[in-house]
Scaffold this motif. Structure first.
Motif, mmCIF file in Angstrom:
data_model
loop_
_atom_site.group_PDB
_atom_site.id
_atom_site.type_symbol
_atom_site.label_atom_id
_atom_site.label_comp_id
_atom_site.label_asym_id
_atom_site.label_seq_id
_atom_site.Cartn_x
_atom_site.Cartn_y
_atom_site.Cartn_z
ATOM 1 N N LEU A 3 -9.023 -10.252 4.897
ATOM 2 C CA LEU A 3 -7.640 -10.325 4.430
ATOM 3 C C LEU A 3 -6.719 -9.815 5.515
ATOM 4 O O LEU A 3 -7.023 -8.816 6.173
ATOM 5 C CB LEU A 3 -7.440 -9.511 3.153
ATOM 6 C CG LEU A 3 -7.649 -10.258 1.826
ATOM 7 C CD1 LEU A 3 -9.115 -10.650 1.663
ATOM 8 C CD2 LEU A 3 -7.188 -9.407 0.645
ATOM 9 N N GLY A 4 -5.580 -10.469 5.686
ATOM 10 C CA GLY A 4 -4.610 -10.069 6.687
ATOM 11 C C GLY A 4 -3.343 -9.539 6.064
ATOM 12 O O GLY A 4 -3.237 -8.378 5.699
ATOM 13 N N ARG A 5 -2.360 -10.426 5.895
ATOM 14 C CA ARG A 5 -1.048 -9.984 5.405
ATOM 15 C C ARG A 5 -1.108 -9.305 4.050
ATOM 16 O O ARG A 5 -0.388 -8.332 3.805
ATOM 17 C CB ARG A 5 -0.091 -11.189 5.351
ATOM 18 C CG ARG A 5 0.411 -11.630 6.716
ATOM 19 C CD ARG A 5 1.144 -12.953 6.638
ATOM 20 N NE ARG A 5 0.219 -14.033 6.329
ATOM 21 C CZ ARG A 5 0.579 -15.232 5.896
ATOM 22 N NH1 ARG A 5 1.863 -15.484 5.698
ATOM 23 N NH2 ARG A 5 -0.315 -16.175 5.656
ATOM 24 N N ALA A 6 -1.959 -9.789 3.146
ATOM 25 C CA ALA A 6 -2.040 -9.171 1.819
ATOM 26 C C ALA A 6 -2.510 -7.724 1.916
ATOM 27 O O ALA A 6 -1.999 -6.842 1.222
ATOM 28 C CB ALA A 6 -2.967 -9.974 0.921
ATOM 29 N N ALA A 7 -3.492 -7.473 2.783
ATOM 30 C CA ALA A 7 -4.001 -6.109 2.945
ATOM 31 C C ALA A 7 -2.953 -5.213 3.580
ATOM 32 O O ALA A 7 -2.886 -4.011 3.279
ATOM 33 C CB ALA A 7 -5.268 -6.114 3.780
ATOM 34 N N TYR A 8 -2.139 -5.777 4.470
ATOM 35 C CA TYR A 8 -1.125 -4.968 5.140
ATOM 36 C C TYR A 8 0.082 -4.726 4.243
ATOM 37 O O TYR A 8 0.572 -3.594 4.140
ATOM 38 C CB TYR A 8 -0.676 -5.647 6.437
ATOM 39 C CG TYR A 8 0.294 -4.788 7.225
ATOM 40 C CD1 TYR A 8 -0.173 -3.839 8.129
ATOM 41 C CD2 TYR A 8 1.668 -4.897 7.038
ATOM 42 C CE1 TYR A 8 0.693 -3.033 8.831
ATOM 43 C CE2 TYR A 8 2.550 -4.095 7.740
ATOM 44 C CZ TYR A 8 2.060 -3.164 8.634
ATOM 45 O OH TYR A 8 2.941 -2.356 9.326
ATOM 46 N N GLN A 9 0.575 -5.766 3.608
ATOM 47 C CA GLN A 9 1.807 -5.653 2.833
ATOM 48 C C GLN A 9 1.605 -4.985 1.487
ATOM 49 O O GLN A 9 2.528 -4.374 0.952
ATOM 50 C CB GLN A 9 2.423 -7.039 2.667
ATOM 51 C CG GLN A 9 2.898 -7.627 3.986
ATOM 52 C CD GLN A 9 3.237 -9.100 3.901
ATOM 53 O OE1 GLN A 9 2.920 -9.772 2.911
ATOM 54 N NE2 GLN A 9 3.874 -9.627 4.929
ATOM 55 N N THR A 10 0.407 -5.081 0.925
ATOM 56 C CA THR A 10 0.079 -4.407 -0.337
ATOM 57 C C THR A 10 -1.247 -3.660 -0.151
ATOM 58 O O THR A 10 -2.274 -4.038 -0.722
ATOM 59 C CB THR A 10 -0.024 -5.419 -1.497
ATOM 60 O OG1 THR A 10 -0.959 -6.451 -1.141
ATOM 61 C CG2 THR A 10 1.324 -6.046 -1.801
ATOM 62 N N PRO A 11 -1.227 -2.592 0.652
ATOM 63 C CA PRO A 11 -2.480 -1.925 1.028
ATOM 64 C C PRO A 11 -3.231 -1.291 -0.127
ATOM 65 O O PRO A 11 -4.409 -0.943 0.023
ATOM 66 C CB PRO A 11 -2.031 -0.881 2.050
ATOM 67 C CG PRO A 11 -0.581 -0.657 1.769
ATOM 68 C CD PRO A 11 -0.055 -1.980 1.300
ATOM 69 N N GLY A 12 -2.586 -1.158 -1.282
ATOM 70 C CA GLY A 12 -3.302 -0.642 -2.439
ATOM 71 C C GLY A 12 -4.528 -1.471 -2.781
ATOM 72 O O GLY A 12 -5.472 -0.977 -3.410
ATOM 73 N N ILE A 13 -4.529 -2.747 -2.357
ATOM 74 C CA ILE A 13 -5.702 -3.607 -2.536
ATOM 75 C C ILE A 13 -6.952 -2.941 -1.979
ATOM 76 O O ILE A 13 -8.046 -3.040 -2.554
ATOM 77 C CB ILE A 13 -5.474 -4.961 -1.824
ATOM 78 C CG1 ILE A 13 -4.445 -5.795 -2.577
ATOM 79 C CG2 ILE A 13 -6.779 -5.737 -1.670
ATOM 80 C CD1 ILE A 13 -4.044 -7.064 -1.834
ATOM 81 N N LEU A 14 -6.779 -2.257 -0.851
ATOM 82 C CA LEU A 14 -7.943 -1.688 -0.167
ATOM 83 C C LEU A 14 -8.617 -0.588 -0.978
ATOM 84 O O LEU A 14 -9.791 -0.294 -0.774
ATOM 85 C CB LEU A 14 -7.525 -1.153 1.201
ATOM 86 C CG LEU A 14 -6.952 -2.191 2.167
ATOM 87 C CD1 LEU A 14 -6.538 -1.544 3.473
ATOM 88 C CD2 LEU A 14 -7.956 -3.308 2.416
ATOM 89 N N ALA A 15 -7.875 0.019 -1.912
ATOM 90 C CA ALA A 15 -8.470 1.060 -2.746
ATOM 91 C C ALA A 15 -9.530 0.495 -3.692
ATOM 92 O O ALA A 15 -10.342 1.247 -4.241
ATOM 93 C CB ALA A 15 -7.387 1.774 -3.542
ATOM 94 N N GLU A 16 -9.529 -0.825 -3.879
ATOM 95 C CA GLU A 16 -10.503 -1.464 -4.766
ATOM 96 C C GLU A 16 -11.764 -1.917 -4.029
ATOM 97 O O GLU A 16 -12.763 -2.270 -4.665
ATOM 98 C CB GLU A 16 -9.866 -2.690 -5.435
ATOM 99 C CG GLU A 16 -8.570 -2.430 -6.175
ATOM 100 C CD GLU A 16 -7.958 -3.735 -6.670
ATOM 101 O OE1 GLU A 16 -8.687 -4.516 -7.314
ATOM 102 O OE2 GLU A 16 -6.768 -3.985 -6.398
ATOM 103 N N VAL A 17 -11.715 -1.947 -2.713
ATOM 104 C CA VAL A 17 -12.763 -2.598 -1.938
ATOM 105 C C VAL A 17 -14.122 -1.935 -2.100
ATOM 106 O O VAL A 17 -15.144 -2.614 -2.314
ATOM 107 C CB VAL A 17 -12.364 -2.645 -0.443
ATOM 108 C CG1 VAL A 17 -13.557 -3.007 0.431
ATOM 109 C CG2 VAL A 17 -11.227 -3.630 -0.237
#
Length: 333
Positions: free
Chosen positions: A231-245
């Motif tokens: 993931l590129g822009r989504a991971a950067y612009q909404t980094p809360g996604i990474l807390a689910e990884v």
């Protein structure tokens, strides 16, 4: 013959992004995920060889697992740059065969190398001979008028024969004539099926997919077909996604962290920056989207965007921004 796998399980990666995935961004992303594979911005081979290596290559050990992406088209220089990157402690060297920017084209590397699979193979071979860590390739499915069915197979087969350990494929063509780099990230249609067909043809090769993925659900859907998601822009612009990884992709619920705890974990890092006189906004600018969609997020962004840019700003600016999140959420409860 079976190939030794680049990674044994599914891989979630944050894409290399110019002006975004610098060392401060990566350190912040690491607070959200212990396992996500992080990539540097692309660094040109000449810069690695002749430039300020601490500035270009320096990183905090906490950033691992970490890969260095290099741009170039001269095998000898790429081999030298790869050797330097390995000596600095990177765990992987990735060759950029996908960037469509004018600057990259003028240097005869990036996406335009899709037109020269033999040269890319020579570059990979030179890099493999120079280092004992994985050498991978990130490419497009084709450029300009190329037929992706032919172009992607041609490049893949040549670089794999040269020893490439993995392929990361941005599932779009790049149009070198007529589209800007931004347009090249959005206008050419996504063709995930083309990457899936590549993986089906190469069952023993690590194939990862990139392009247009916006969520963990998107990532999990792709992992039914390929070995890795990026993931590129989504991971950067909404980094809360990474807390689910860690839990969703790696099955590690023990490292689950919430956005506020990740922000608090950045406080010592900002304190260290302030002590050595480095502007803290170099780190906080990567944190603007952390509370996307939550009460107080707008005020949080305002504080970090304006006050963190002051010359005397320190970690107290982040504390004030977090207070706005707490205050607004308490009022809404």
């Amino acid at each position: 013959m079976m190939r030794e796998r680049y990674f044994k399980g599914p891989v979630f990666a944050v894409a290399p992004m110019m002006d975004w995935t610098d060392r401060h961004c990566r350190y912040f992303h690491r607070q959200l995920s212990r396992h996500a594979l992080l990539y540097t911005e692309m660094v040109v081979a000449d810069a690695v060889i002749h430039g300020n290596r601490e500035k270009l290559l320096g990183f905090d050990p906490a950033e691992h697992p970490l890969a260095l992406q290099i741009g170039g088209s001269e095998p000898e220089k790429l081999a030298a740059a790869a050797r330097i990157g390995a000596s600095w402690g990177y765990g992987e060297i990735n060759l950029n065969v996908g960037c469509p920017s004018d600057r990259v084209q003028s240097g005869a590397f990036g996406a335009c190398l899709m037109l020269e699979p033999g040269l890319v193979a020579d570059c990979v071979d030179a890099m493999k001979q120079a280092v004992d860590i994985p050498v991978t390739v990130k490419c497009r499915i084709g450029v300009d008028e190329q037929d992706p069915e032919v172009a992607l197979d041609a490049l893949s087969d040549r670089v794999l024969a040269a020893g490439a350990d993995a392929l990361w494929v941005h599932a779009r063509k790049a149009w070198l004539k007529g589209l800007s780099p931004k347009e090249n990230r959005e206008i050419p249609p996504l063709d995930y099926d083309r990457v899936h067909r590549l993986k089906a043809r190469l069952p023993d090769v690590f194939v990862g997919i990139n392009g247009g993925l916006k969520s963990i659900d998107d990532a999990k859907a792709q992992l039914a077909h390929v070995d890795g998601v990026m993931l590129g822009r989504a991971a950067y612009q909404t980094p809360g996604i990474l807390a689910e990884v860690d839990a969703a992709i790696y099955g590690d619920g023990a490292s689950l962290i919430d956005e506020r705890s990740a922000a608090e974990a950045m406080m010592p890092y900002l304190e260290a920056m302030a002590r050595r006189g480095e502007p803290v906004h170099r780190a906080t600018r990567h944190m603007l989207g952390l509370f996307h969609g939550r009460p107080g997020a707008r005020r949080y962004r305002q504080i970090l965007s304006t006050e963190a840019a002051r010359r005397d700003a320190g970690p107290e600016i982040l504390a004030r921004a977090l207070f706005e999140i707490d205050r607004t959420e308490a009022a809404a409860a």
